[in-house]
Scaffold this motif. Structure first.
Motif, PDB file in Angstrom:
ATOM      1  N   UNK A  17       0.665  -1.283   0.014  1.00 27.51           N
ATOM      2  CA  UNK A  17      -0.423   0.002   0.247  1.00 27.51           C
ATOM      3  C   UNK A  17       0.958   1.212  -0.054  1.00 27.51           C
ATOM      4  N   UNK A  18       1.578   1.270   0.830  1.00 26.95           N
ATOM      5  CA  UNK A  18       3.097   2.968   0.064  1.00 26.95           C
ATOM      6  C   UNK A  18       3.950   2.550  -0.450  1.00 26.95           C
ATOM      7  N   UNK A  19       3.894   1.075  -1.134  1.00 27.63           N
ATOM      8  CA  UNK A  19       4.295   1.634  -2.683  1.00 27.63           C
ATOM      9  C   UNK A  19       3.239   2.193  -3.690  1.00 27.63           C
ATOM     10  N   UNK A  20       2.360   2.203  -2.916  1.00 29.89           N
ATOM     11  CA  UNK A  20       1.073   2.716  -4.364  1.00 29.89           C
ATOM     12  C   UNK A  20       1.525   4.220  -4.139  1.00 29.89           C
ATOM     13  N   UNK A  21       1.142   4.425  -2.790  1.00 29.36           N
ATOM     14  CA  UNK A  21       1.005   5.564  -2.285  1.00 29.36           C
ATOM     15  C   UNK A  21       2.585   6.516  -2.772  1.00 29.36           C
ATOM     16  N   UNK A 122      10.272  11.110 -10.380  1.00 32.68           N
ATOM     17  CA  UNK A 122      10.213  10.109 -11.205  1.00 32.68           C
ATOM     18  C   UNK A 122      10.669   8.930  -9.948  1.00 32.68           C
ATOM     19  N   UNK A 123       9.959   7.912 -10.128  1.00 31.29           N
ATOM     20  CA  UNK A 123       9.458   6.349  -9.408  1.00 31.29           C
ATOM     21  C   UNK A 123       9.970   5.322 -10.061  1.00 31.29           C
ATOM     22  N   UNK A 124      10.959   5.169  -9.594  1.00 25.02           N
ATOM     23  CA  UNK A 124      11.906   3.626 -10.095  1.00 25.02           C
ATOM     24  C   UNK A 124      11.822   2.887  -9.675  1.00 25.02           C
ATOM     25  N   UNK A 125      11.051   1.401 -10.336  1.00 28.42           N
ATOM     26  CA  UNK A 125      11.262  -0.108  -9.906  1.00 28.42           C
ATOM     27  C   UNK A 125      11.139  -0.677 -11.137  1.00 28.42           C
ATOM     28  N   UNK A 126      12.826  -1.351 -10.509  1.00 28.01           N
ATOM     29  CA  UNK A 126      13.086  -1.172 -11.745  1.00 28.01           C
ATOM     30  C   UNK A 126      14.858  -3.180 -10.887  1.00 28.01           C
ATOM     31  N   UNK A 144      13.640   4.248  -1.903  1.00 24.90           N
ATOM     32  CA  UNK A 144      13.378   3.922  -1.108  1.00 24.90           C
ATOM     33  C   UNK A 144      13.387   2.673  -0.335  1.00 24.90           C
ATOM     34  N   UNK A 145      13.387   1.834   0.407  1.00 24.49           N
ATOM     35  CA  UNK A 145      13.437   0.528   0.798  1.00 24.49           C
ATOM     36  C   UNK A 145      12.795  -0.235   1.692  1.00 24.49           C
ATOM     37  N   UNK A 146      12.236  -1.357   1.496  1.00 22.17           N
ATOM     38  CA  UNK A 146      11.516  -2.239   2.002  1.00 22.17           C
ATOM     39  C   UNK A 146      12.262  -3.450   2.590  1.00 22.17           C
ATOM     40  N   UNK A 147      11.814  -3.577   4.238  1.00 25.64           N
ATOM     41  CA  UNK A 147      12.851  -4.866   4.646  1.00 25.64           C
ATOM     42  C   UNK A 147      11.686  -5.952   5.036  1.00 25.64           C
ATOM     43  N   UNK A 148      12.181  -7.190   4.214  1.00 27.72           N
ATOM     44  CA  UNK A 148      11.112  -8.032   4.841  1.00 27.72           C
ATOM     45  C   UNK A 148      11.743  -9.031   5.913  1.00 27.72           C
ATOM     46  N   UNK A 149      10.739  -9.043   6.505  1.00 28.92           N
ATOM     47  CA  UNK A 149      11.308 -10.312   8.337  1.00 28.92           C
ATOM     48  C   UNK A 149      11.985 -11.519   7.520  1.00 28.92           C
ATOM     49  N   UNK A 150      12.972 -11.638   6.418  1.00 27.28           N
ATOM     50  CA  UNK A 150      12.959 -12.770   5.872  1.00 27.28           C
ATOM     51  C   UNK A 150      14.362 -12.697   5.054  1.00 27.28           C
ATOM     52  N   UNK A 151      15.430 -13.846   5.237  1.00 28.45           N
ATOM     53  CA  UNK A 151      16.292 -13.675   4.591  1.00 28.45           C
ATOM     54  C   UNK A 151      16.163 -14.599   3.758  1.00 28.45           C
ATOM     55  N   UNK A 177      19.868   8.286   6.114  1.00 25.60           N
ATOM     56  CA  UNK A 177      18.495   7.481   6.523  1.00 25.60           C
ATOM     57  C   UNK A 177      17.786   8.896   6.761  1.00 25.60           C
ATOM     58  N   UNK A 178      16.716   9.185   6.517  1.00 19.64           N
ATOM     59  CA  UNK A 178      15.633  10.267   6.955  1.00 19.64           C
ATOM     60  C   UNK A 178      14.262  10.101   7.229  1.00 19.64           C
ATOM     61  N   UNK A 179      14.286   8.872   7.123  1.00 18.67           N
ATOM     62  CA  UNK A 179      13.339   8.425   8.130  1.00 18.67           C
ATOM     63  C   UNK A 179      13.522   6.261   8.096  1.00 18.67           C
ATOM     64  N   UNK A 180      13.272   6.095   9.438  1.00 20.50           N
ATOM     65  CA  UNK A 180      12.736   4.740   9.678  1.00 20.50           C
ATOM     66  C   UNK A 180      11.676   4.487   9.859  1.00 20.50           C
ATOM     67  N   UNK A 181      10.463   3.470   9.368  1.00 16.10           N
ATOM     68  CA  UNK A 181       9.374   3.357   9.457  1.00 16.10           C
ATOM     69  C   UNK A 181       9.433   1.542   9.738  1.00 16.10           C
TER      70      UNK A 181
END
Length: 182
Positions: A17-21, A122-126, A144-151, A177-181
């Motif tokens: 959802x955040x990615x769509x925003x 420009x939003x890059x998804x590559x 903008x990076x999303x970290x999953x709870x998986x390795x 780092x600007x923000x970590x949520x």
């Protein structure tokens, strides 16, 4: 992603959802031909209501994007190539030949062209190759990076493919780092 390319939805619904925003605030979404071939993404804003969709730009040096790709069905899609347009692409698809000296797409020229078309975000998804090329060319302002709870571990597909290994740490791309949520 796994070494075989499987990577779909390794985070969760909040990250999607955040990615769509983030997509919604952009003028355009940039991706590479490999991502289009491997994932066949739509690259539209679907999780939130919007008045306009960002247009899609595909970097495809050799015009290999399949004519049935979902992004080519979208109005306003532009393909940046290093040569001629693929003749079987839909007529509504724009083609922008921007070859560099090495036969790839001149990414800096592409950014200038997009700016001249009013693209100020420009939003890059590559994948790793295009992301690495943008990083190496100094064309990345923010990550903008999303970290999953998986390795996943190694071997796996990385975030950025660079032209050879770095010899010294001072040549790494540095960000703050600007923000970590969570």
């Amino acid at each position: 992603a796994l070494v075989n390319g499987v990577s779909r939805w390794i985070t969760g619904p909040e990250a999607r959802a955040d990615g769509h925003a983030w997509r919604a605030r952009a003028c355009a979404i940039l991706t590479g031909a490999g991502t289009v071939r491997d994932d066949d993404p739509e690259l539209s804003v679907r999780a939130i209501a919007v008045e306009r969709q960002p247009f899609v730009v595909v970097v495809d040096a050799h015009a290999r994007t399949p004519p049935a790709a979902r992004v080519l069905r979208r109005s306003g899609t532009l393909v940046a190539t290093a040569g001629p347009r693929r003749p079987d692409w839909p007529d509504a698809v724009g083609c922008l030949p921007l070859p560099d000296a090495a036969g790839r797409v001149d990414l800096a020229a592409l950014m200038r062209e997009l700016a001249s078309r009013g693209v100020n975000e420009l939003h890059v998804e590559a994948g790793a190759r295009l992301s690495g090329a943008l990083l190496s060319a100094g064309l990345v302002d923010e990550l903008l990076m999303y970290v999953a709870p998986d390795v996943i571990g190694d071997p796996a597909r990385g975030l950025f493919a660079r032209e050879g290994p770095l010899e010294t740490l001072d040549r790494s791309a540095r960000f703050e780092f600007e923000r970590v949520d969570r």
